[in-house]
Design a protein around this motif. Structure first.
Motif, short mmCIF file in Angstrom:
data_model
loop_
_atom_site.label_atom_id
_atom_site.label_comp_id
_atom_site.label_asym_id
_atom_site.label_seq_id
_atom_site.Cartn_x
_atom_site.Cartn_y
_atom_site.Cartn_z
N HIS A 138 0.81 -1.21 0.00
CA HIS A 138 0.00 0.00 0.00
C HIS A 138 0.85 1.27 0.00
CE1 HIS A 138 -2.69 -3.16 1.55
NE2 HIS A 138 -3.61 -2.51 0.87
N ARG A 139 2.15 1.14 -0.28
CA ARG A 139 3.06 2.29 -0.31
C ARG A 139 2.83 3.09 -1.58
NH1 ARG A 139 5.81 6.39 0.06
NH2 ARG A 139 7.93 6.50 0.88
N LEU A 140 2.67 4.40 -1.44
CA LEU A 140 2.56 5.30 -2.58
C LEU A 140 3.95 5.60 -3.12
CD1 LEU A 140 -0.12 7.73 -1.12
CD2 LEU A 140 -0.49 5.96 -2.84
N SER A 141 4.01 5.92 -4.40
CA SER A 141 5.32 6.08 -5.04
C SER A 141 5.90 7.48 -4.92
CB SER A 141 5.20 5.73 -6.53
OG SER A 141 4.29 6.61 -7.19
N GLY A 142 5.09 8.45 -4.57
CA GLY A 142 5.57 9.82 -4.52
C GLY A 142 6.34 10.13 -3.25
N PRO A 143 7.07 11.26 -3.24
CA PRO A 143 7.82 11.67 -2.06
C PRO A 143 6.90 12.28 -1.01
CG PRO A 143 8.03 13.33 -3.75
CD PRO A 143 7.25 12.20 -4.37
N VAL A 144 7.39 12.36 0.20
CA VAL A 144 6.66 13.07 1.25
C VAL A 144 6.67 14.56 0.91
CG1 VAL A 144 6.60 13.65 3.70
CG2 VAL A 144 7.30 11.37 2.98
N LEU A 156 -13.88 12.11 -18.90
CA LEU A 156 -12.45 11.82 -19.02
C LEU A 156 -11.98 11.24 -17.69
CD1 LEU A 156 -9.81 12.03 -20.70
CD2 LEU A 156 -9.42 14.22 -19.54
N LEU A 157 -11.38 10.06 -17.74
CA LEU A 157 -10.82 9.41 -16.56
C LEU A 157 -9.30 9.58 -16.59
CD1 LEU A 157 -12.98 6.25 -17.04
CD2 LEU A 157 -13.13 7.69 -15.01
N LEU A 158 -8.77 10.26 -15.60
CA LEU A 158 -7.32 10.45 -15.54
C LEU A 158 -6.67 9.21 -14.92
CD1 LEU A 158 -6.97 14.16 -14.39
CD2 LEU A 158 -7.01 13.23 -16.71
N LYS A 159 -5.54 8.83 -15.48
CA LYS A 159 -4.80 7.64 -15.03
C LYS A 159 -3.36 8.04 -14.75
CE LYS A 159 -3.99 2.81 -16.38
NZ LYS A 159 -4.16 1.81 -17.47
N PRO A 160 -3.09 8.66 -13.59
CA PRO A 160 -1.73 9.09 -13.28
C PRO A 160 -0.81 7.90 -13.05
CG PRO A 160 -3.38 10.22 -11.92
CD PRO A 160 -4.06 9.07 -12.57
N ASP A 161 0.41 7.99 -13.55
CA ASP A 161 1.35 6.88 -13.36
C ASP A 161 1.86 6.80 -11.93
OD1 ASP A 161 3.13 9.02 -13.22
OD2 ASP A 161 4.10 8.58 -15.12
N SER A 162 1.54 7.79 -11.11
CA SER A 162 1.98 7.80 -9.72
C SER A 162 0.98 7.14 -8.78
CB SER A 162 2.23 9.25 -9.25
OG SER A 162 1.05 10.03 -9.40
N GLU A 163 -0.20 6.77 -9.29
CA GLU A 163 -1.22 6.16 -8.44
C GLU A 163 -0.89 4.71 -8.13
OE1 GLU A 163 -3.53 7.26 -6.73
OE2 GLU A 163 -4.84 8.73 -7.71
#
Length: 234
Positions: free
Chosen positions: A135-141, A185-192
């Motif tokens: 469940h870890r997100l890929s973005g920085p704090v 429009l459904l956005l699909k961010p690569d960071s999700e």
């Protein structure tokens, strides 16, 4: 978030706080649901004498936008949904029970430390209370100043901040999507998270006119995709 386009004069953006969040008034009922929040948006545009809008919503806002478009099809031109999913019952129940605890301020000020950790942990894991690699997100704090502002928003609405969260997780978005007539429009961010990215295809299959835009997690990538959808080249 509601985006209004005016013919011949560009675009006017209206970005209200959800009732019970930020600087907004609290909900007028004890257990507000997503239809309640969608109706608050309808009442707002009625007061502003706006007939039809384009909608953008992210996460909780995406559910409000989804319901608005389903419930008031004649008031909507186009819809952008960013981060919408319907969880299996076990996950849904765990999130409803744990995601947004009711916090009582005390004489030691523990609510201040809790609020800062709450918004920080949201940037690390989803759901934030499941602190494991899956469940870890890929973005920085986010920077401390950003976390500070987010914590203040929670503290300002400490009595009601949980209401929109609970409503969002209780909402059955997939049941309502077939009711939407407007292009979506459904956005699909690569960071999700992978589970959120996978949900985009499911949502698109339920919509009458669903389109997918794969974007990066930054604002400029999303803005370019949204602008192309709302104002396509003739």
């Amino acid at each position: 978030m509601v985006e209004l386009r005016k013919a011949g004069c560009g675009a006017a953006l209206i970005a209200p706080d959800t009732l019970g969040n930020g600087d907004s008034a609290p909900p007028g009922v004890d257990h507000p649901d997503i239809p309640y929040f969608a109706d608050s948006m309808r009442r707002m545009i009625d007061e502003l004498a706006i007939e039809r809008v384009d909608l953008y919503g992210s996460h909780t806002g995406a559910r409000i936008a989804c319901e608005f478009a389903a419930a008031y099809p004649n008031r909507v031109q186009r819809v952008v949904l960013d981060g919408i999913i319907e969880y299996e019952d076990d996950m849904r129940n765990a999130i409803i029970e744990n995601y947004a605890p009711r916090i009582e301020p005390d004489e030691f000020g523990r609510q201040f430390v809790w609020a800062f950790n709450f918004v920080r942990d949201q940037a690390l894991h989803f759901p934030w209370f499941m602190r494991d690699p899956e469940h870890r997100l890929s973005g920085p704090v986010p920077p401390a100043a950003v976390l500070h502002r987010a914590a203040l928003d929670v503290l300002k609405a400490i009595d009601t901040y949980a209401d929109p969260y609970i409503a969002a997780f209780e909402y059955r978005a997939y049941e309502r999507m077939p009711k939407i007539k407007a292009p979506v429009l459904l956005l699909k961010p690569d960071s999700e998270l992978p589970v959120l990215r996978a949900a985009v295809a499911k949502a698109a299959s339920l919509l009458r006119d669903g389109r997918i835009a794969t974007v990066t997690g930054d604002d400029s990538s999303k803005a370019k995709a949204i602008a192309g959808f709302l104002a396509p080249e003739q």
